[in-house]
Design an enzyme around this catalytic site. Sequence first.
Site, short mmCIF file in Angstrom:
data_model
loop_
_atom_site.label_atom_id
_atom_site.label_comp_id
_atom_site.label_asym_id
_atom_site.label_seq_id
_atom_site.Cartn_x
_atom_site.Cartn_y
_atom_site.Cartn_z
N THR A 25 129.49 20.59 49.85
CA THR A 25 128.32 19.71 49.87
C THR A 25 127.13 20.33 49.15
O THR A 25 127.07 21.53 48.89
CB THR A 25 127.91 19.38 51.32
OG1 THR A 25 127.51 20.58 51.98
CG2 THR A 25 129.06 18.74 52.07
N ASP A 26 126.18 19.46 48.85
CA ASP A 26 124.92 19.93 48.26
C ASP A 26 123.90 20.14 49.39
O ASP A 26 124.25 20.08 50.57
CB ASP A 26 124.41 18.95 47.20
CG ASP A 26 124.08 17.57 47.75
OD1 ASP A 26 123.95 17.41 49.00
OD2 ASP A 26 123.93 16.64 46.94
N PHE A 27 122.66 20.36 49.05
CA PHE A 27 121.63 20.67 50.04
C PHE A 27 121.41 19.55 51.06
O PHE A 27 120.90 19.79 52.14
CB PHE A 27 120.31 21.01 49.34
CG PHE A 27 119.69 19.82 48.64
CD1 PHE A 27 118.77 19.02 49.28
CD2 PHE A 27 120.06 19.51 47.33
CE1 PHE A 27 118.23 17.91 48.64
CE2 PHE A 27 119.51 18.41 46.69
CZ PHE A 27 118.60 17.61 47.34
N SER A 28 121.81 18.32 50.72
CA SER A 28 121.59 17.20 51.63
C SER A 28 122.80 16.91 52.53
O SER A 28 122.77 15.97 53.33
CB SER A 28 121.23 15.94 50.84
OG SER A 28 122.34 15.51 50.07
N ILE A 30 125.87 16.01 51.48
CA ILE A 30 126.87 15.11 50.90
C ILE A 30 127.67 15.87 49.86
O ILE A 30 127.23 16.87 49.31
CB ILE A 30 126.24 13.83 50.31
CG1 ILE A 30 125.30 14.14 49.16
CG2 ILE A 30 125.52 13.04 51.39
CD1 ILE A 30 124.81 12.91 48.41
#
Length: 149
Positions: A25-28, A30
């Site tokens: 995932t990325d920082f959010s 997702i």
Amino acid sequence: MTAHLDGEIRDGRHHMQVRVYYEDTDFSGIVYHANYLRYMERGRTNHLRLMGAEQQALFDHVETEGAGFAFVVRSMHLDFLKPARMDDVLDIVTWPIAVKGASIMLAQEVRRGEDVLVKAEVRVAFISGGRAQPIPKSIRTLMKADLIS
């Protein structure tokens, strides 16, 4: 013993489950878009394995008989429809839609339950000696046997 890791073929389509981990995932929270490519690559590889065309066995066969070969992605069209999130269990679905002389066109979907998150059309070429070559008949026959009308 590892058959469950490779997924299964049902109704002419290869299904393989993957879980989304923090690292995907990325920082959010997702799934980072490039990671869908990895999931789909695993789906294509395991589809070949279950069809009886395990890539390592093909490599070993070629080493004893001559120039190396590879399946390479020639083109890919992706539609990102919905995001996947950490801890989701995804179904990577792969099926051939056309088998030609030196290439195979595959459709792929990344699903979460009934939701289609990503759709892809992938054209894979057979390369040997640095050039496109006709796909060996045994592999063409395996893939055509799984074509969905």
